[in-house]
Design a protein around this motif. Structure first.
Motif, short mmCIF file in Angstrom:
data_model
loop_
_atom_site.label_atom_id
_atom_site.label_comp_id
_atom_site.label_asym_id
_atom_site.label_seq_id
_atom_site.Cartn_x
_atom_site.Cartn_y
_atom_site.Cartn_z
N GLY A 139 0.95 -1.53 -0.64
CA GLY A 139 -0.34 -0.09 -0.22
C GLY A 139 0.74 1.18 0.25
N GLY A 140 1.98 1.35 -0.81
CA GLY A 140 2.80 2.48 -0.31
C GLY A 140 2.25 3.45 -1.62
N ASN A 141 1.51 3.57 -2.13
CA ASN A 141 1.04 4.47 -2.87
C ASN A 141 -1.36 5.06 -2.92
OD1 ASN A 141 2.94 3.76 -5.28
ND2 ASN A 141 1.49 2.09 -6.08
N THR A 142 -1.02 4.67 -1.11
CA THR A 142 -1.84 5.32 -0.60
C THR A 142 -1.56 5.65 0.71
OG1 THR A 142 -2.18 3.07 0.66
CG2 THR A 142 -2.96 2.74 -1.51
N TYR A 143 -2.67 6.69 0.78
CA TYR A 143 -2.38 6.81 2.52
C TYR A 143 -2.40 6.23 3.55
CZ TYR A 143 -3.20 11.23 0.08
OH TYR A 143 -2.94 13.47 -0.79
N SER A 144 -3.10 4.66 3.48
CA SER A 144 -2.87 3.69 4.16
C SER A 144 -2.29 2.59 4.50
CB SER A 144 -4.38 3.56 4.72
OG SER A 144 -5.48 4.57 4.67
N PRO A 145 -0.44 2.77 4.00
CA PRO A 145 0.60 1.60 3.94
C PRO A 145 0.32 0.92 4.93
CG PRO A 145 1.86 3.50 4.58
CD PRO A 145 0.25 4.04 3.98
N THR A 146 0.60 -0.73 4.98
CA THR A 146 1.15 -1.24 5.52
C THR A 146 2.50 -1.75 5.72
OG1 THR A 146 -0.81 -2.87 5.57
CG2 THR A 146 0.97 -3.57 6.94
N VAL A 147 2.93 -1.33 7.46
CA VAL A 147 4.69 -1.27 7.44
C VAL A 147 4.21 -2.03 8.55
CG1 VAL A 147 4.52 1.54 7.02
CG2 VAL A 147 4.32 0.19 9.37
N ASP A 148 5.73 -3.16 8.45
CA ASP A 148 6.36 -4.38 9.03
C ASP A 148 7.56 -3.67 9.50
OD1 ASP A 148 7.76 -4.28 7.11
OD2 ASP A 148 7.20 -6.42 6.58
N SER A 149 7.98 -3.29 9.71
CA SER A 149 9.36 -2.53 11.06
C SER A 149 9.02 -1.26 11.31
CB SER A 149 10.58 -2.80 10.50
OG SER A 149 10.56 -1.81 9.34
N ALA A 150 10.10 -1.47 12.27
CA ALA A 150 9.88 0.55 12.72
C ALA A 150 10.66 1.19 12.33
CB ALA A 150 10.67 0.52 14.76
#
Length: 457
Positions: A130-141
């Motif tokens: 979802g890096g091209n949306t306002y709500s991306p999913t991230v999996d690291s600090a």
């Protein structure tokens, strides 16, 4: 005096442009140019050329002069500007935990077909989707930069949010202790920096506990799992409970009471350095000395204690008794007399053996030789004592015998009768003996062998 119209407005994508003026006519055909800006216009270079460079929207006027006559003409062009940036808000911060290994960011900003959205992870941040949306999913600090671009004018706006790392396992340590013969239970100890921690212990024989510091009574390895309930992260550690329950070992030796040794020393020993001793024996005897002296027969019980673990060992010592005296016997085979001047005293009836010694003594007789033998000669009347000693136990016995020396034999005729007539043969005589051993033999001159004789002439 025309000015070529601009290709478009000043934008973030086209931050500069060149204006172009052209001139005709005049006297000399040689021209001088000078540009003027208003309403926000700005030159970056070439202001006195026919083709200056500008970087801002506004009104731009050029003055063209004939180099000879200085006659001038003017022209103006209006350049538009579109440099408005889009909106971009990266949103609140979040935290990666063991319970929530991913987070969905909550960015916001301009929308529309001309709006481009992109997220960039920095300092360890990683966009999973979802890096091209306002709500991306991230999996690291890490840091996350929201980049919003207006494709119509090339302008961008950025904003940054942070995702913290709360997925580090809690520090965890576990410690056991040592079981001994005195310490039958020990406590396990758990230490952690976890927030609102939960504890789970597992150990020998299906042991389990959810308390931080449980009490156990078996040796072995105990596995600890600590849960940080704030992050969901766990960590493990191992505590070792050892058993020091080896007995110290004990040895006890007694002895034998004899006629010489009226007390004996008990002997206690143990391989353990610093062990303590406790004796108990006949008639309430007690002692904490390792080698006490005792004077009574019987069994003596020893308890040895290891002060390090409280474990004990036992042993028993026996004190017996050897106080049986030997037998002493002294005999005299006869008396000294006129014909017997020396006699052998006889002690052979006394106890015999290599452990026996003999000593003859007298205060009024005379020992010729051999006073340390069972049989020895004497040559004087008196009392003779034999001392018999058992060298095994020191016990003794004494026997006495008396040697008598008979006096010389005497003879007298104290009673006699004469013959009644001359030439007769009816006379008598009786001998009176003395001395000797009272056992007499008689011999008269006429050959008679009785004490009294008759028919004497």
């Amino acid at each position: 005096l025309p000015i070529a119209p601009p290709a478009g407005p000043i934008t973030c994508a086209v931050p500069t442009m060149q204006l172009t003026a052209s001139a005709t006519g005049g006297y000399s055909g040689i021209y001088e140019f000078e540009w003027f800006a208003s309403n926000g216009g700005n030159f970056t270079s070439g202001q006195n050329t026919f083709q200056p460079t500008i970087n801002a929207g506004g009104n731009y006027t050029v003055q063209v002069s004939d180099a000879i006559t200085t006659c001038a003409g003017f022209a103006t062009v209006v350049v538009g500007q579109n440099i408005t940036k889009p909106d971009a808000e990266a949103g609140p911060t979040f935290a990666i935990t063991c319970n929530n290994p991913t987070q969905v960011l909550e960015g916001s900003g301009s929308t529309g077909s001309n709006i481009s959205i992109n997220w960039l992870g920095i300092n360890g941040g990683h966009v999973a989707s979802g890096g091209n949306t306002y709500s991306p999913t991230v999996d690291s600090a890490g840091g996350f930069v929201l980049i919003v671009t207006n494709t119509a004018n090339g302008c961008t706006k950025t904003d940054t949010t942070q995702v913290a790392a709360n997925n580090v396992p809690p520090t965890t340590s576990a410690a056991g202790d040592t079981l001994t013969c005195v310490l039958l239970e020990v406590g396990l100890t758990a230490t952690t920096n976890a927030g609102n921690p939960g504890f789970a212990w597992a150990g020998p024989n299906n042991f389990s506990s959810n308390t931080q510091n449980p009490v156990v009574n078996e040796s072995g390895e105990y596995e600890l799992t600590v849960l940080d309930s704030l992050t969901g992260c766990t960590n493990t550690a191992t505590a070792l409970v050892v058993a020091d329950t080896d007995p110290p070992g004990a040895e006890a030796d007694g002895g034998t009471l004899t006629c010489v040794a009226t007390s004996v020393e008990l002997a206690a020993s143990s391989p353990v350095q610093g062990a303590t001793f406790a004796w108990a024996g006949p008639n309430g005897f007690t002692s904490t000395a390792p080698n006490p002296s005792v004077s009574e027969t019987g069994a003596y019980d020893l308890v040895v204690t290891d002060p390090g673990n409280g474990c004990t060992s036992t042993a028993q010592a026996t004190v017996d008794q050897n106080t049986v005296p030997p037998t002493a016997n002294a005999a005299t085979p006869g008396n000294l007399n006129c014909t017997i001047s020396e006699l052998d005293l006889d002690g052979t009836g006394s106890s015999q053996g290599s452990n026996m010694t003999y000593l003859w003594t007298t205060t009024d007789g005379n020992i010729v030789s051999g006073e340390n033998t069972t049989t020895h000669p004497v040559d004087a009347a008196g009392t003779y004592d034999i001392l018999v000693t058992d060298t095994d136990n020191g016990c003794t016995a004494v026997a006495s015998t008396v040697v008598v020396e008979n006096p010389p034999v005497t003879a007298a005729v104290n009673t006699s009768t004469n013959v009644s007539c001359h030439g007769g043969s009816n006379g008598t005589a009786e001998a009176t003996p003395g001395g000797g051993n009272s056992s007499y033999a008689y011999e008269w001159s006429n050959g008679e062998t009785t004490q009294s004789v008759s028919g004497l002439a």
